[in-house]
Design an enzyme around this catalytic site. Sequence first.
Site, PDB file in Angstrom:
ATOM      1  CG  ASP A   1      28.206  62.236  59.840  1.00 18.98           C
ATOM      2  OD1 ASP A   1      27.186  62.055  59.380  1.00 18.98           O
ATOM      3  OD2 ASP A   1      28.537  61.794  60.896  1.00 18.98           O
TER       4      ASP A   1
ATOM      5  CE  LYS B   1      30.046  57.466  54.799  1.00 20.68           C
ATOM      6  NZ  LYS B   1      29.721  58.532  56.177  1.00 20.68           N
TER       7      LYS B   1
ATOM      8  CG  ASN C   1      29.233  53.235  53.889  1.00 17.95           C
ATOM      9  OD1 ASN C   1      29.919  52.500  53.017  1.00 17.95           O
ATOM     10  ND2 ASN C   1      28.325  54.000  53.636  1.00 17.95           N
TER      11      ASN C   1
ATOM     12  CG  HIS D   1      31.084  63.603  48.720  1.00 16.31           C
ATOM     13  ND1 HIS D   1      30.902  62.874  47.565  1.00 16.31           N
ATOM     14  CD2 HIS D   1      30.638  63.032  49.853  1.00 16.31           C
ATOM     15  CE1 HIS D   1      30.232  61.710  47.776  1.00 16.31           C
ATOM     16  NE2 HIS D   1      30.154  61.879  49.317  1.00 16.31           N
ATOM     17  NE  ARG D   2      33.261  58.885  52.124  1.00 18.68           N
ATOM     18  CZ  ARG D   2      32.255  58.978  51.455  1.00 18.68           C
ATOM     19  NH1 ARG D   2      32.495  58.454  50.293  1.00 18.68           N
ATOM     20  NH2 ARG D   2      30.992  59.343  51.859  1.00 18.68           N
TER      21      ARG D   2
ATOM     22  CE  LYS E   1      31.542  58.046  45.431  1.00 16.01           C
ATOM     23  NZ  LYS E   1      30.844  57.341  46.215  1.00 16.01           N
TER      24      LYS E   1
ATOM     25  CD  GLU F   1      23.895  60.475  62.609  1.00 17.64           C
ATOM     26  OE1 GLU F   1      24.258  59.134  62.692  1.00 17.64           O
ATOM     27  OE2 GLU F   1      23.760  61.061  61.610  1.00 17.64           O
TER      28      GLU F   1
HETATM   29  P1  IMP Z   1      26.664  58.921  56.342  1.00 20.48           P
HETATM   30  O1  IMP Z   1      27.552  59.664  56.255  1.00 20.48           O
HETATM   31  O2  IMP Z   1      26.987  57.386  56.285  1.00 20.48           O
HETATM   32  O3  IMP Z   1      25.486  59.342  57.537  1.00 20.48           O
HETATM   33  O4  IMP Z   1      25.758  58.977  55.086  1.00 20.48           O
HETATM   34  C1  IMP Z   1      24.379  59.533  54.580  1.00 20.48           C
HETATM   35  C2  IMP Z   1      23.765  58.772  53.765  1.00 20.48           C
HETATM   36  O5  IMP Z   1      24.549  59.219  52.432  1.00 20.48           O
HETATM   37  C3  IMP Z   1      23.986  57.175  53.869  1.00 20.48           C
HETATM   38  O6  IMP Z   1      22.589  56.958  52.897  1.00 20.48           O
HETATM   39  C4  IMP Z   1      25.088  57.180  52.736  1.00 20.48           C
HETATM   40  O7  IMP Z   1      24.837  55.699  51.917  1.00 20.48           O
HETATM   41  C5  IMP Z   1      25.129  58.050  51.783  1.00 20.48           C
HETATM   42  N1  IMP Z   1      26.289  58.586  51.068  1.00 20.48           N
HETATM   43  C6  IMP Z   1      27.403  59.120  51.985  1.00 20.48           C
HETATM   44  N2  IMP Z   1      28.422  59.452  51.038  1.00 20.48           N
HETATM   45  C7  IMP Z   1      28.090  58.728  49.801  1.00 20.48           C
HETATM   46  C8  IMP Z   1      28.790  58.539  48.610  1.00 20.48           C
HETATM   47  O8  IMP Z   1      29.727  58.959  48.474  1.00 20.48           O
HETATM   48  N3  IMP Z   1      27.863  58.144  47.624  1.00 20.48           N
HETATM   49  C9  IMP Z   1      26.781  57.753  47.802  1.00 20.48           C
HETATM   50  N4  IMP Z   1      26.094  57.646  49.079  1.00 20.48           N
HETATM   51  C10 IMP Z   1      26.547  58.488  49.962  1.00 20.48           C
END
Ligand code: IMP
Length: 221
Positions: free
Chosen positions: A76, A14, A11, A206-207, A201, A41
């Site tokens: 995650d 991220k 991603n 959260h990140r 942002k 996963e």
């Molecule tokens: P994962 O951590 O990549 O598995 O994220 C799970 C889902 O949440 C994915 O569809 C990501 O695009 C979404 N997601 C994770 N972090 C964010 C964020 O900071 N903003 C918007 N969507 C997020």
Amino acid sequence: MSRVIWFLTGNNGKLNEATEFFAPLGYEVRQLQVNPDVIIEPQSDNLNDVAISKIEQAMSHLPNSDNSEDMILVEDAGLFIDSLEGFPGVYSSYIHKTIGCKGILRLLDHLKTEDSVRLASLRSAEFRAVAVLCKQGEIFIGTGTCPGYISEKIVEGNGFGYDPIFVPFDLDFDNNSLSPGEYGEISTHGVPFGGVEMSIKKKFSHRTRALNDLVNQLPSA
Ligand code: IMP
């Protein structure tokens, strides 16, 4: 020489956020790309379990490097919507790929009111992130949340995933999230993450919070 963190992610959103976060701390973030079919996963309703399993699998995919100080990062995240009992939560990725932001708005279509404070309560949600870092075999886990609500409309622009429909609650002077209807020092003024710059942002994210939590545990931090 900067210290290298290999970030297991496909991603770019991220990756950009992590790169911006670690650069001022003297860490270089490089993308660790592994065929997504290779990393399994686990079926778990816990973000920590998913992230730890992924980092254990990622270790064997680290590129040959002369530097044994190299670290691996896995992160995650998920969107947890209160009125849907936490859905999509750990299924956020699958749900985003299938019904997407539009589908989430449809699920919340019945939650409407002219009162903006009440609206934010009715449609409240939270992003949660777990960041796991492996440094010379030692595992560090950081967690972070970002409370807010789901907007009524999609706002395209910046960001990724659910950014077009997620509005964070305002922050006070110490960067703590406030409750619906409380006005803080830092605010997107009702605009979802998708409609604001990454630098904004970052203040709520959260990140960022999970990475801060992680960095505070590192011995050299
Ligand atoms: P994962 O951590 O990549 O598995 O994220 C799970 C889902 O949440 C994915 O569809 C990501 O695009 C979404 N997601 C994770 N972090 C964010 C964020 O900071 N903003 C918007 N969507 C997020």
